[in-house]
Design a protein around this motif. Structure first.
Motif, PDB file in Angstrom:
ATOM      1  N   UNK A  93      10.562   3.359  16.676  1.00  0.00           N
ATOM      2  CA  UNK A  93      10.353   1.991  16.205  1.00  0.00           C
ATOM      3  C   UNK A  93       9.045   1.862  15.423  1.00  0.00           C
ATOM      4  N   UNK A  94       9.072   1.065  14.373  1.00  0.00           N
ATOM      5  CA  UNK A  94       7.843   0.827  13.613  1.00  0.00           C
ATOM      6  C   UNK A  94       7.958  -0.455  12.814  1.00  0.00           C
ATOM      7  N   UNK A  95       6.811  -0.937  12.379  1.00  0.00           N
ATOM      8  CA  UNK A  95       6.744  -1.974  11.365  1.00  0.00           C
ATOM      9  C   UNK A  95       5.530  -1.679  10.497  1.00  0.00           C
ATOM     10  N   UNK A  96       5.444  -2.332   9.360  1.00  0.00           N
ATOM     11  CA  UNK A  96       4.346  -2.017   8.454  1.00  0.00           C
ATOM     12  C   UNK A  96       4.189  -3.125   7.426  1.00  0.00           C
ATOM     13  N   UNK A  97       3.248  -2.901   6.498  1.00  0.00           N
ATOM     14  CA  UNK A  97       2.977  -3.838   5.412  1.00  0.00           C
ATOM     15  C   UNK A  97       2.817  -3.038   4.134  1.00  0.00           C
ATOM     16  N   UNK A  98       3.529  -3.438   3.082  1.00  0.00           N
ATOM     17  CA  UNK A  98       3.332  -2.851   1.762  1.00  0.00           C
ATOM     18  C   UNK A  98       2.305  -3.707   1.020  1.00  0.00           C
ATOM     19  N   UNK A  99       1.084  -3.212   0.918  1.00  0.00           N
ATOM     20  CA  UNK A  99       0.032  -3.972   0.235  1.00  0.00           C
ATOM     21  C   UNK A  99      -1.229  -3.127   0.169  1.00  0.00           C
ATOM     22  N   UNK A 100      -2.085  -3.361  -0.811  1.00  0.00           N
ATOM     23  CA  UNK A 100      -3.415  -2.752  -0.748  1.00  0.00           C
ATOM     24  C   UNK A 100      -4.112  -3.197   0.542  1.00  0.00           C
ATOM     25  N   UNK A 101      -4.960  -2.353   1.071  1.00  0.00           N
ATOM     26  CA  UNK A 101      -5.625  -2.649   2.339  1.00  0.00           C
ATOM     27  C   UNK A 101      -6.349  -3.991   2.297  1.00  0.00           C
ATOM     28  N   UNK A 102      -7.048  -4.266   1.192  1.00  0.00           N
ATOM     29  CA  UNK A 102      -7.843  -5.494   1.127  1.00  0.00           C
ATOM     30  C   UNK A 102      -6.992  -6.761   1.002  1.00  0.00           C
ATOM     31  N   UNK A 103      -5.686  -6.583   0.774  1.00  0.00           N
ATOM     32  CA  UNK A 103      -4.768  -7.717   0.759  1.00  0.00           C
ATOM     33  C   UNK A 103      -3.955  -7.816   2.057  1.00  0.00           C
ATOM     34  N   UNK A 104      -4.258  -6.947   3.006  1.00  0.00           N
ATOM     35  CA  UNK A 104      -3.585  -6.971   4.304  1.00  0.00           C
ATOM     36  C   UNK A 104      -4.472  -7.719   5.291  1.00  0.00           C
ATOM     37  N   UNK A 105      -3.966  -8.783   5.853  1.00  0.00           N
ATOM     38  CA  UNK A 105      -4.768  -9.602   6.760  1.00  0.00           C
ATOM     39  C   UNK A 105      -4.998  -8.884   8.085  1.00  0.00           C
ATOM     40  N   UNK A 106      -6.132  -9.158   8.734  1.00  0.00           N
ATOM     41  CA  UNK A 106      -6.444  -8.471   9.992  1.00  0.00           C
ATOM     42  C   UNK A 106      -5.342  -8.582  11.037  1.00  0.00           C
ATOM     43  N   UNK A 107      -4.759  -9.766  11.191  1.00  0.00           N
ATOM     44  CA  UNK A 107      -3.694  -9.930  12.173  1.00  0.00           C
ATOM     45  C   UNK A 107      -2.458  -9.125  11.833  1.00  0.00           C
ATOM     46  N   UNK A 108      -2.159  -8.988  10.529  1.00  0.00           N
ATOM     47  CA  UNK A 108      -1.011  -8.192  10.099  1.00  0.00           C
ATOM     48  C   UNK A 108      -1.241  -6.715  10.372  1.00  0.00           C
ATOM     49  N   UNK A 109      -2.457  -6.265  10.093  1.00  0.00           N
ATOM     50  CA  UNK A 109      -2.772  -4.852  10.343  1.00  0.00           C
ATOM     51  C   UNK A 109      -2.673  -4.557  11.843  1.00  0.00           C
ATOM     52  N   UNK A 110      -3.236  -5.448  12.642  1.00  0.00           N
ATOM     53  CA  UNK A 110      -3.198  -5.258  14.095  1.00  0.00           C
ATOM     54  C   UNK A 110      -1.760  -5.229  14.607  1.00  0.00           C
ATOM     55  N   UNK A 111      -0.934  -6.156  14.142  1.00  0.00           N
ATOM     56  CA  UNK A 111       0.449  -6.206  14.595  1.00  0.00           C
ATOM     57  C   UNK A 111       1.207  -4.927  14.233  1.00  0.00           C
ATOM     58  N   UNK A 112       1.028  -4.433  13.009  1.00  0.00           N
ATOM     59  CA  UNK A 112       1.702  -3.203  12.600  1.00  0.00           C
ATOM     60  C   UNK A 112       1.257  -2.021  13.457  1.00  0.00           C
ATOM     61  N   UNK A 113      -0.030  -1.946  13.774  1.00  0.00           N
ATOM     62  CA  UNK A 113      -0.519  -0.868  14.622  1.00  0.00           C
ATOM     63  C   UNK A 113       0.011  -1.001  16.048  1.00  0.00           C
ATOM     64  N   UNK A 114       0.116  -2.229  16.536  1.00  0.00           N
ATOM     65  CA  UNK A 114       0.622  -2.428  17.892  1.00  0.00           C
ATOM     66  C   UNK A 114       2.077  -1.992  18.016  1.00  0.00           C
ATOM     67  N   UNK A 115       2.871  -2.291  17.007  1.00  0.00           N
ATOM     68  CA  UNK A 115       4.280  -1.893  17.052  1.00  0.00           C
ATOM     69  C   UNK A 115       4.423  -0.395  16.845  1.00  0.00           C
ATOM     70  N   UNK A 116       3.797   0.133  15.809  1.00  0.00           N
ATOM     71  CA  UNK A 116       4.039   1.510  15.399  1.00  0.00           C
ATOM     72  C   UNK A 116       3.271   2.512  16.252  1.00  0.00           C
ATOM     73  N   UNK A 117       1.987   2.305  16.421  1.00  0.00           N
ATOM     74  CA  UNK A 117       1.194   3.251  17.217  1.00  0.00           C
ATOM     75  C   UNK A 117       1.286   2.957  18.710  1.00  0.00           C
ATOM     76  N   UNK A 118       0.902   1.744  19.129  1.00  0.00           N
ATOM     77  CA  UNK A 118       0.940   1.441  20.559  1.00  0.00           C
ATOM     78  C   UNK A 118       2.369   1.429  21.093  1.00  0.00           C
ATOM     79  N   UNK A 119       3.345   1.137  20.238  1.00  0.00           N
ATOM     80  CA  UNK A 119       4.734   1.243  20.671  1.00  0.00           C
ATOM     81  C   UNK A 119       5.079   2.654  21.104  1.00  0.00           C
ATOM     82  N   UNK A 120       4.570   3.653  20.373  1.00  0.00           N
ATOM     83  CA  UNK A 120       4.783   5.051  20.765  1.00  0.00           C
ATOM     84  C   UNK A 120       4.009   5.368  22.049  1.00  0.00           C
ATOM     85  N   UNK A 121       2.800   4.847  22.143  1.00  0.00           N
ATOM     86  CA  UNK A 121       1.996   5.080  23.347  1.00  0.00           C
ATOM     87  C   UNK A 121       2.701   4.484  24.562  1.00  0.00           C
ATOM     88  N   UNK A 122       3.166   3.231  24.447  1.00  0.00           N
ATOM     89  CA  UNK A 122       3.852   2.594  25.563  1.00  0.00           C
ATOM     90  C   UNK A 122       5.126   3.352  25.930  1.00  0.00           C
TER      91      UNK A 122
END
Length: 336
Positions: A93-122
């Motif tokens: 399972x994963x989610x992500x954002x297609x955008x330059x880093x500086x156009x990616x909002x902090x909450x969006x970056x955190x959510x994508x990491x929680x699903x993709x990275x922490x989802x694997x950890x969980x």
């Protein structure tokens, strides 16, 4: 670690409702394996579960947000109670954002990491809580060539996939120290034709697309299931482009930086303007009540490869070695 094929009776696939996860579920179902399907969207889950049942296998679809550890724990308890001991757990399972880093909002970056990275950890943590006491089981981490080589416009995805590699390597060392018979392996994929390009949050001016060469999700599924059969290898690389990307980054990362700076924006976008009003699945699934089933494949089948000779040879190294030996022997004989 052995290389024998594993006897799998119960498998878990996260991100099972669409894309690579959906293709993997279909392949496992043909083996008669009982499958727990974990994903957020009900419509896709139900459709995938019906495919499993039609193939003659048992299906247990469970709506789960992999970013929520408590939901994953509850799902695993239900799986063990209804299907039996888990033999194979596939984190996909994963989610992500297609955008330059500086156009990616902090909450969006955190959510994508929680699903993709922490989802694997969980998923890994919960699987181990059942596998370790039994001293058996296999965990397959679905990775990417981008786990080793970051590209522009995908900082969230690349960051998460890099993190999964570091986490998995540390865990593998700990299991070796404990002399555990639980196996953990990774499968790194190339660009795949999945529906993600229609549902991920995008701030690109044009419609996002995978960087060619593109492979159908069935190619990925065969590699993932093959890794579950033979989890003794640390990792599997799928597709010649994955091999070249990983090796190229080891040899000349600076050269790749400059190459991707020139080509990485154009190669990830079609000529069609993006629809920035379309919904995305970062926070909520798109196949809820009244939604539709996304299936395994995206819109790029006309440009996608259905097979990867490199991936086949990677999974059958003894056959490949035999063919290479026979070729060398034949050439030597012809030169006599």
């Amino acid at each position: 670690m052995g290389m024998r094929r594993q006897d799998v009776q119960v498998a878990v696939v996260t991100g099972a409702s669409a894309g690579v996860g959906r293709a993997t579920v279909r392949l496992l179902a043909r083996r008669g394996i009982a499958i727990a399907l974990l994903a957020r969207g009900r419509v896709g889950l139900d459709a995938a579960a019906e495919e499993v049942r039609v193939a003659g296998s048992r299906a247990l679809p469970i709506e789960v947000d992999m970013a929520d550890h408590d939901q994953v724990v509850a799902a695993c308890r239900r799986i063990e109670a209804e299907l039996g001991p888990i033999d194979l757990w596939i984190n996909n399972a994963f989610s992500s954002v297609f955008a330059p880093f500086q156009q990616t909002r902090p909450g969006e970056f955190r959510r994508a990491m929680e699903v993709t990275y922490l989802g694997y950890v969980h998923g890994t943590r919960v699987a181990l809580s059942h596998m370790t006491p039994r001293d058996r089981g296999t965990i397959v981490q679905v990775g990417s060539a981008l786990a080793y080589r970051g590209i522009p416009l995908q900082a969230t995805y690349c960051g998460a996939k890099h993190a999964i590699v570091g986490f998995t390597e540390a865990l593998r060392c700990e299991l070796l120290h404990e002399r555990s018979r639980v196996r953990v392996t990774m499968v790194h994929l190339p660009a795949v034709n999945t529906p993600q390009f229609d549902w991920l949050l995008s701030r690109l001016p044009r419609q996002a697309e995978p960087v060619p060469p593109i492979y159908e999700p069935e190619v990925a599924a065969r590699a993932i299931v093959g890794a579950g059969d033979r989890p003794g290898r640390r990792e599997y690389w799928v597709g010649t482009s994955t091999v070249l990307t990983i090796l190229g980054n080891r040899i000349a990362p600076g050269l790749l930086d400059r190459y991707l700076a020139r080509t990485g924006y154009k190669s990830q976008q079609t000529d069609r303007p993006a629809d920035h009003d379309r919904p995305n699945n970062l926070w909520h699934p798109l196949d809820g009540p009244g939604g539709h089933d996304w299936g395994a494949r995206g819109e790029f089948s006309g440009r996608s490869h259905g097979r990867s000779p490199q991936a086949w040879l990677s999974r059958h190294r003894l056959v490949a070695a035999g063919l290479a030996g026979a070729t060398v022997g034949t050439l030597a004989w012809l030169r006599r």
